[in-house]
Design an enzyme around this catalytic site. Structure first.
Site, PDB file in Angstrom:
ATOM      1  N   HIS A  31      -0.327  -3.866   7.007  1.00 51.86           N
ATOM      2  CA  HIS A  31      -1.274  -4.341   8.022  1.00 51.86           C
ATOM      3  C   HIS A  31      -2.568  -4.851   7.381  1.00 51.86           C
ATOM      4  O   HIS A  31      -3.463  -5.318   8.082  1.00 51.86           O
ATOM      5  CB  HIS A  31      -1.588  -3.232   9.032  1.00 51.86           C
ATOM      6  CG  HIS A  31      -2.282  -2.040   8.429  1.00 51.86           C
ATOM      7  ND1 HIS A  31      -3.643  -1.967   8.306  1.00 51.86           N
ATOM      8  CD2 HIS A  31      -1.788  -0.887   7.916  1.00 51.86           C
ATOM      9  CE1 HIS A  31      -3.973  -0.820   7.746  1.00 51.86           C
ATOM     10  NE2 HIS A  31      -2.864  -0.138   7.498  1.00 51.86           N
ATOM     11  N   GLY A  50       2.381   1.259   0.551  1.00 53.85           N
ATOM     12  CA  GLY A  50       1.764   2.231  -0.342  1.00 53.85           C
ATOM     13  C   GLY A  50       2.563   2.321  -1.632  1.00 53.85           C
ATOM     14  O   GLY A  50       3.425   1.485  -1.914  1.00 53.85           O
ATOM     15  N   SER A  51       2.312   3.341  -2.432  1.00 52.45           N
ATOM     16  CA  SER A  51       2.984   3.460  -3.723  1.00 52.45           C
ATOM     17  C   SER A  51       4.493   3.627  -3.569  1.00 52.45           C
ATOM     18  O   SER A  51       5.276   2.980  -4.271  1.00 52.45           O
ATOM     19  CB  SER A  51       2.396   4.625  -4.521  1.00 52.45           C
ATOM     20  OG  SER A  51       2.466   5.836  -3.784  1.00 52.45           O
ATOM     21  N   TRP A  52       4.925   4.474  -2.643  1.00 53.13           N
ATOM     22  CA  TRP A  52       6.352   4.755  -2.487  1.00 53.13           C
ATOM     23  C   TRP A  52       7.083   3.570  -1.857  1.00 53.13           C
ATOM     24  O   TRP A  52       8.154   3.168  -2.302  1.00 53.13           O
ATOM     25  CB  TRP A  52       6.534   6.023  -1.672  1.00 53.13           C
ATOM     26  CG  TRP A  52       7.906   6.625  -1.620  1.00 53.13           C
ATOM     27  CD1 TRP A  52       8.456   7.272  -0.545  1.00 53.13           C
ATOM     28  CD2 TRP A  52       8.885   6.724  -2.663  1.00 53.13           C
ATOM     29  NE1 TRP A  52       9.708   7.740  -0.853  1.00 53.13           N
ATOM     30  CE2 TRP A  52      10.003   7.412  -2.156  1.00 53.13           C
ATOM     31  CE3 TRP A  52       8.929   6.265  -3.987  1.00 53.13           C
ATOM     32  CZ2 TRP A  52      11.145   7.664  -2.905  1.00 53.13           C
ATOM     33  CZ3 TRP A  52      10.080   6.518  -4.739  1.00 53.13           C
ATOM     34  CH2 TRP A  52      11.158   7.201  -4.199  1.00 53.13           C
ATOM     35  N   GLY A  77       5.415  -0.468   5.105  1.00 50.47           N
ATOM     36  CA  GLY A  77       4.504   0.424   4.409  1.00 50.47           C
ATOM     37  C   GLY A  77       4.403   0.043   2.949  1.00 50.47           C
ATOM     38  O   GLY A  77       5.373   0.204   2.190  1.00 50.47           O
ATOM     39  N   ASN A  88      -0.395  15.556  -3.951  1.00 49.46           N
ATOM     40  CA  ASN A  88      -0.587  16.896  -3.392  1.00 49.46           C
ATOM     41  C   ASN A  88      -1.036  17.868  -4.476  1.00 49.46           C
ATOM     42  O   ASN A  88      -1.935  18.676  -4.264  1.00 49.46           O
ATOM     43  CB  ASN A  88       0.702  17.375  -2.728  1.00 49.46           C
ATOM     44  CG  ASN A  88       1.012  16.601  -1.465  1.00 49.46           C
ATOM     45  OD1 ASN A  88       0.444  16.839  -0.417  1.00 49.46           O
ATOM     46  ND2 ASN A  88       1.928  15.642  -1.570  1.00 49.46           N
ATOM     47  N   LYS A 148       7.827  20.920   0.650  1.00 47.44           N
ATOM     48  CA  LYS A 148       7.471  21.102  -0.762  1.00 47.44           C
ATOM     49  C   LYS A 148       6.041  20.659  -1.038  1.00 47.44           C
ATOM     50  O   LYS A 148       5.408  21.120  -2.000  1.00 47.44           O
ATOM     51  CB  LYS A 148       8.469  20.371  -1.653  1.00 47.44           C
ATOM     52  CG  LYS A 148       8.621  18.883  -1.373  1.00 47.44           C
ATOM     53  CD  LYS A 148       7.640  18.009  -2.097  1.00 47.44           C
ATOM     54  CE  LYS A 148       7.806  16.565  -1.691  1.00 47.44           C
ATOM     55  NZ  LYS A 148       6.827  15.659  -2.341  1.00 47.44           N
TER      56      LYS A 148
END
Length: 346
Positions: free
Chosen positions: A32, A10-12, A8, A257, A192
């Site tokens: 991917h 992404g940012s994290w 993965g 979020n 959260k």
């Protein structure tokens, strides 16, 4: 030095890969998307997710999952909740040895109501990992990528596996605690995001710090009620993956979020918000999951129920906030006692 595959980009996932590279590990970052891999390997950037941040040259991106996990010691899963089963199913076909398995995805599947660890356990043969580890806590990817001080927690049913993960990640800028409550650590990180959506809506409506402070405080009470009903320790929600993660996610524009909620509070439609974000907003799916869990387990979650109406029933955000503020009189200590292990529901 350990060989680690991060699934993965992404940012994290990218930020955690940078921590692992800084610690001297051989890190393979799987995506991917061919174009994304070329950008990471060619210009050492991942601008869609971490704009204007230079990635270490030692970080190598892969699009071939089998090559990425070949002979690795550990695998870190950081794909969105909706992709967990698909990626785990693919991983089961190409992984042929036992690894330390860690995930850092914060969400709950709204269809099966399974936590991420439960979905991974259902899709992956037990012979491929010793015990699953969860990594969670108050952590903006952007700040981690810049090397700013961050503290998280890792949890596993076997303390030895949690300590292996702790050793992989810990350094002078990225502090890692162990916590034996896997259910609580995982639920705190997921739930959260719901409250962060609410905090964003409150800010988008122009309400002040008083309103947001109340929302955060009552939010931790909701998280504790649902978490305890699902077997978590109430003490976990007073720690990094509860109050800590709630504060950082509800008070910063780094939080996708919060940003999504802020746009909703400004009057944007849900579809327009998701298009504007351009990234997964886990809190939307988790709200649906928590709504179902609360209904099935008879746990009262007024903030979550209100957000569900905004997200899925086109309720007016201001009307929902006003309804929350005009609920019947309550005794605060009853809710706090329930969150700390009491057995009555209000």
């Amino acid at each position: 030095m350990s060989k680690i595959a991060v699934l993965g980009a992404g940012s994290w996932g990218t930020a955690l890969s940078m921590v692992l590279v800084d610690n001297g590990h051989d890190v393979r970052l799987w995506t991917h998307r061919e174009q994304q891999a070329e950008e990471i390997n060619g210009s050492h950037r991942n601008d869609r997710y971490l704009k204007e941040i230079d990635l270490p040259a030692e970080l190598v991106a892969y699009t071939d999952l089998e090559r990425a996990v070949h002979e690795v010691d550990a695998i870190l899963v950081v794909v969105p909740t909706k992709a967990i089963r698909q990626v785990a199913s693919q991983l089961a076909k190409v992984l042929h040895h036992e690894v330390t398995l860690i995930h850092a995805t914060k969400g709950i599947d709204p269809d099966s109501l399974k936590r991420v660890s439960e979905m991974l356990e259902e899709e992956l043969p037990r012979s491929l990992y010793r015990e699953l580890v969860v990594l969670s806590g108050p952590s903006h990817a952007e700040e981690v990528a810049l090397g700013q001080p961050t503290t998280v927690a890792v949890s596993s049913r076997q303390i030895e596996e949690a300590e292996i993960a702790q050793d992989l990640f810990i350094n002078e800028r990225f502090r890692v605690y162990t916590n034996p409550d896997l259910v609580g650590v995982e639920l705190g990180g997921a739930l959260k995001n719901i409250i962060a959506l609410g905090a964003g809506i409150s800010d988008g409506l122009g309400y002040g710090d008083n309103a947001k402070s109340a929302l955060i405080t009552r939010g931790i009470a909701e998280i504790s009620r649902l978490g305890v009903s699902m077997g978590a320790s109430p003490l976990t929600f007073a720690g990094l993956t509860g109050v800590g993660d709630l504060i950082v996610t509800c008070t910063s524009p780094h939080s996708r979020n919060w940003r999504a909620g802020h746009l909703l509070g400004k009057g944007y439609a849900m579809d327009d918000v998701l298009e504007e974000m351009g990234m997964v907003v886990e809190g939307v799916r988790t709200t649906k999951a928590a709504y179902r869990l609360a209904t099935e387990q008879n746990v009262e979650l007024p903030i979550t129920m209100g957000l569900y109406k905004v997200l899925f029933e086109d309720a007016n955000p201001k009307d929902v906030v006003d309804q929350l503020m005009t609920r019947g009189r309550r005794h605060e200590m009853e809710d706090l006692e329930y969150g700390l292990g009491g057995h009555f529901s209000r």
